[in-house]
Scaffold this active site. Structure first.
Site, PDB file in Angstrom:
ATOM      1  N   HIS A  42       0.899  -1.129   0.076  1.00 22.10           N
ATOM      2  CA  HIS A  42      -0.010   0.109  -0.026  1.00 22.10           C
ATOM      3  C   HIS A  42       0.756   1.350  -0.058  1.00 22.10           C
ATOM      4  O   HIS A  42       1.509   1.512   1.117  1.00 22.10           O
ATOM      5  CB  HIS A  42      -0.897  -0.102   1.282  1.00 22.10           C
ATOM      6  CG  HIS A  42      -1.839   1.129   1.098  1.00 22.10           C
ATOM      7  ND1 HIS A  42      -3.190   0.912   1.218  1.00 22.10           N
ATOM      8  CD2 HIS A  42      -1.794   2.484   1.267  1.00 22.10           C
ATOM      9  CE1 HIS A  42      -3.855   2.096   1.119  1.00 22.10           C
ATOM     10  NE2 HIS A  42      -2.943   3.026   1.197  1.00 22.10           N
TER      11      HIS A  42
ATOM     12  N   HIS B  70       1.127   5.190  -2.129  1.00 26.38           N
ATOM     13  CA  HIS B  70       0.644   6.178  -3.108  1.00 26.38           C
ATOM     14  C   HIS B  70       1.718   6.888  -4.003  1.00 26.38           C
ATOM     15  O   HIS B  70       2.393   7.995  -3.387  1.00 26.38           O
ATOM     16  CB  HIS B  70       0.022   7.395  -2.335  1.00 26.38           C
ATOM     17  CG  HIS B  70      -1.187   6.966  -1.656  1.00 26.38           C
ATOM     18  ND1 HIS B  70      -2.621   7.087  -1.970  1.00 26.38           N
ATOM     19  CD2 HIS B  70      -1.160   6.105  -0.469  1.00 26.38           C
ATOM     20  CE1 HIS B  70      -3.371   6.648  -1.144  1.00 26.38           C
ATOM     21  NE2 HIS B  70      -2.829   6.140  -0.311  1.00 26.38           N
TER      22      HIS B  70
ATOM     23  N   GLN C 150      -9.571   9.646  -4.479  1.00 22.94           N
ATOM     24  CA  GLN C 150      -9.279  10.201  -3.257  1.00 22.94           C
ATOM     25  C   GLN C 150     -10.195  11.323  -2.657  1.00 22.94           C
ATOM     26  O   GLN C 150     -10.283  11.335  -1.488  1.00 22.94           O
ATOM     27  CB  GLN C 150      -8.006  11.330  -3.577  1.00 22.94           C
ATOM     28  CG  GLN C 150      -7.515  11.923  -2.309  1.00 22.94           C
ATOM     29  CD  GLN C 150      -7.160  11.401  -1.270  1.00 22.94           C
ATOM     30  OE1 GLN C 150      -5.809  10.986  -1.086  1.00 22.94           O
ATOM     31  NE2 GLN C 150      -7.940  11.072  -0.250  1.00 22.94           N
TER      32      GLN C 150
ATOM     33  N   HIS D  63      -9.723   2.403   0.718  1.00 25.57           N
ATOM     34  CA  HIS D  63      -9.409   3.148   1.778  1.00 25.57           C
ATOM     35  C   HIS D  63     -10.547   3.184   2.811  1.00 25.57           C
ATOM     36  O   HIS D  63     -11.398   3.602   2.370  1.00 25.57           O
ATOM     37  CB  HIS D  63      -8.979   4.374   1.395  1.00 25.57           C
ATOM     38  CG  HIS D  63      -7.469   4.704   1.044  1.00 25.57           C
ATOM     39  ND1 HIS D  63      -7.087   4.041  -0.030  1.00 25.57           N
ATOM     40  CD2 HIS D  63      -6.612   5.522   1.605  1.00 25.57           C
ATOM     41  CE1 HIS D  63      -5.673   4.281  -0.311  1.00 25.57           C
ATOM     42  NE2 HIS D  63      -5.272   5.066   0.749  1.00 25.57           N
TER      43      HIS D  63
ATOM     44  N   GLU E 134     -10.732   5.446   7.526  1.00 25.13           N
ATOM     45  CA  GLU E 134      -9.248   5.917   8.221  1.00 25.13           C
ATOM     46  C   GLU E 134      -9.871   7.204   8.887  1.00 25.13           C
ATOM     47  O   GLU E 134      -9.432   8.339   8.300  1.00 25.13           O
ATOM     48  CB  GLU E 134      -8.470   6.318   6.894  1.00 25.13           C
ATOM     49  CG  GLU E 134      -7.198   6.633   7.208  1.00 25.13           C
ATOM     50  CD  GLU E 134      -6.051   7.058   6.243  1.00 25.13           C
ATOM     51  OE1 GLU E 134      -6.765   7.204   4.934  1.00 25.13           O
ATOM     52  OE2 GLU E 134      -4.783   7.194   6.502  1.00 25.13           O
TER      53      GLU E 134
ATOM     54  N   ASP F 149       2.664   3.332   2.815  1.00 21.09           N
ATOM     55  CA  ASP F 149       1.486   4.383   2.512  1.00 21.09           C
ATOM     56  C   ASP F 149       2.038   5.562   1.947  1.00 21.09           C
ATOM     57  O   ASP F 149       1.566   5.968   0.720  1.00 21.09           O
ATOM     58  CB  ASP F 149       0.745   4.618   3.670  1.00 21.09           C
ATOM     59  CG  ASP F 149      -0.836   5.301   3.593  1.00 21.09           C
ATOM     60  OD1 ASP F 149      -1.133   5.279   2.375  1.00 21.09           O
ATOM     61  OD2 ASP F 149      -1.254   5.686   4.236  1.00 21.09           O
TER      62      ASP F 149
HETATM   63  N1  17E Z   1      -5.042   9.527   1.002  1.00 20.28           N
HETATM   64  C1  17E Z   1      -5.837   9.005   2.042  1.00 20.28           C
HETATM   65  O1  17E Z   1      -7.060   9.089   1.934  1.00 20.28           O
HETATM   66  N2  17E Z   1      -5.109   8.324   2.823  1.00 20.28           N
HETATM   67  C2  17E Z   1      -3.802   8.268   3.212  1.00 20.28           C
HETATM   68  N3  17E Z   1      -3.196   7.674   4.235  1.00 20.28           N
HETATM   69  C3  17E Z   1      -2.951   8.635   2.261  1.00 20.28           C
HETATM   70  C4  17E Z   1      -3.553   9.331   0.936  1.00 20.28           C
HETATM   71  C5  17E Z   1      -1.425   8.755   2.338  1.00 20.28           C
HETATM   72 FE   FE2 Z   2      -3.338   5.084   1.840  1.00 19.83          FE
END
Ligand code: 17E
Ligand code: FE2
Length: 411
Positions: free
Chosen positions: A55, A57, A150, A208, A211, A307
């Protein structure tokens, strides 16, 4: 080629590995060298299958501070900054940064990378470039591209079409971000939509998922239910799942039945979520990492990702998966001897399962000769002494090497 005297994973005895025509042809004790065969002294060091970065980006890597630094340290300020930075993306900019990051990863023994690529961009430029680089770099690294929305699927203008177009343009995996959608209803719909696309186009899923330190964020139950009912099962991965840290135990107990039934994979990102989560807490502050130990005890597959490598969400990082494991063991309190010595699994075999690399991954006779030699007698020592990856071979060819730094004490 004959690589002598290495410890393969946690084997008791040191063994020799023969590589012929890019594959492992023989593994055993005291193999005899053929006439003229190249011999490498492994020196009792640790041989592992290459690291799997499950994982990251890459589209955002190496942009920390551009156009400004993340002052609050939150995920959400990171998303705002990236939204500004992505206005100035060009093909060359993305190519240069990604190529540099992949070389950093290679230096640290990574040969497999799943990268999320932001597709909430009307031009889909980063996605196009990452798909090109996936082919261009194939001899050195195997890249999987996730179409990652995103800024949301249902909460971003034209988000549904962009996500589908990204799959048509060659993404391997479908993403989603339920906790970022405007409403709970959008969160659920976006997961249904993403899983529907995976079925339509025969893709994997990596979300995702939750989070956030909000115990009400429950994208995970919807995702696991969809994985179960669609039969996609372990083709589905839930990344981050930070909210699970804040769920009550009664709910987790019930949830785990579904998680076991669903067969889905998890990816935790300890370096990053230990810094992003808990930011709105005063004291006590939550760690915000998902329940790694409990997932493993329930027979669920968990891998670890970096990440971010130097970007708006995390302003450090060199692409070294051993840093990730080191942090993960501390923050998840997995500090027993067996936990530590076997913890390479989070960035090798468990990651390979998440990425669906199949039987061709691993140090086994007949497999492609992909392996790394770590400068330590076992993974415990490797983590504790910050060992380097001495060699990384891919299809029997050396793609990276290092010499340990020499340090002296003058007393
Ligand atoms: N974008 C997101 O939604 N969450 C993350 N941890 C990163 C990017 C790195
Ligand atoms: Fe991520």
């Amino acid at each position: 080629m004959l690589i002598r005297n290495v410890r393969i994973e946690q084997a008791e005895a040191l063994q020799d590995i023969r590589v012929t025509d890019g594959r492992f042809s023989e593994i055993g004790l005291g193999l005899a060298a053929a006439a003229g065969e190249e011999e490498i002294d492994g020196g009792g060091n640790l041989a592992l299958p290459p690291f799997v970065e499950s994982h990251v980006h890459l589209d955002a890597c190496l942009t920390a501070g551009e156009p400004r630094w993340n002052r609050s340290g939150t995920l959400f300020e990171g998303i705002e900054i990236w939204s500004e930075r992505k206005q100035s993306l060009t093909k060359e900019d993305i190519r240069n940064r990604v190529r540099k990051a992949v070389r950093m990863q290679a230096m640290n023994g990574v040969q497999y990378v799943r990268t999320h690529v932001d597709v909430t961009d009307p031009t889909l430029l980063a996605l196009e470039v990452l798909c090109e680089l996936r082919e261009e770099l194939r001899d050195h690294v195997e890249i999987q591209v996730v179409a990652f929305p995103q800024e949301g699927i249902h909460s971003y203008p034209n988000g549904k079409v962009l996500l589908e177009n990204a799959l048509k343009a060659g993404a391997d995996v479908v993403g989603a971000i339920p906790h970022f959608e405007f409403t709970r209803e959008y969160a659920v719909e976006s997961l249904r939509y993403a899983v529907g696309l995976a079925e339509k186009y025969g893709k994997l899923v990596d979300v995702h998922c939750d989070e956030i330190d909000d115990p009400e964020a429950k994208g995970l139950e919807t995702l696991a239910c969809l994985a179960h009912e669609s039969g996609l099962r372990d083709r589905v991965t839930a990344s981050h799942t930070c909210a699970m840290h804040s769920y009550n135990n009664a709910y987790v107990f019930k949830l785990f039945r579904l998680l076991r039934m669903s067969g889905i994979n998890f990816v935790a990102n300890p370096l990053v979520n230990i810094t992003l989560q808990g930011r709105l807490d005063t004291y006590p502050k939550r760690r915000g990492l998902t329940r790694v130990k409990e997932l493993l005890e329930n027979g669920v597959n968990v891998s670890f990702g970096h990440d971010d490598v130097y970007d708006p969400w995390y302003m450090m990082g060199t692409g070294n998966m051993m840093d990730v494991v080191h942090m993960g063991l501390h923050t998840c309190q997995m500090m027993g001897y067996d936990d530590i010595v076997g913890s390479y699994r989070f960035v090798t075999g468990n990651g390979a399962r998440t990425l669906h690399l199949g039987d061709a991954y691993g140090i086994k006779t007949g497999n492609p000769a992909n392996l790394i030699l770590v400068g330590a007698r076992d993974f415990y020592q490797a983590l504790n002494e910050h060992a380097v990856v001495l060699y990384s071979w891919r299809n029997g060819k050396l793609i990276a090497s290092a010499t340990p730094a020499e340090k002296k004490v003058h007393f």
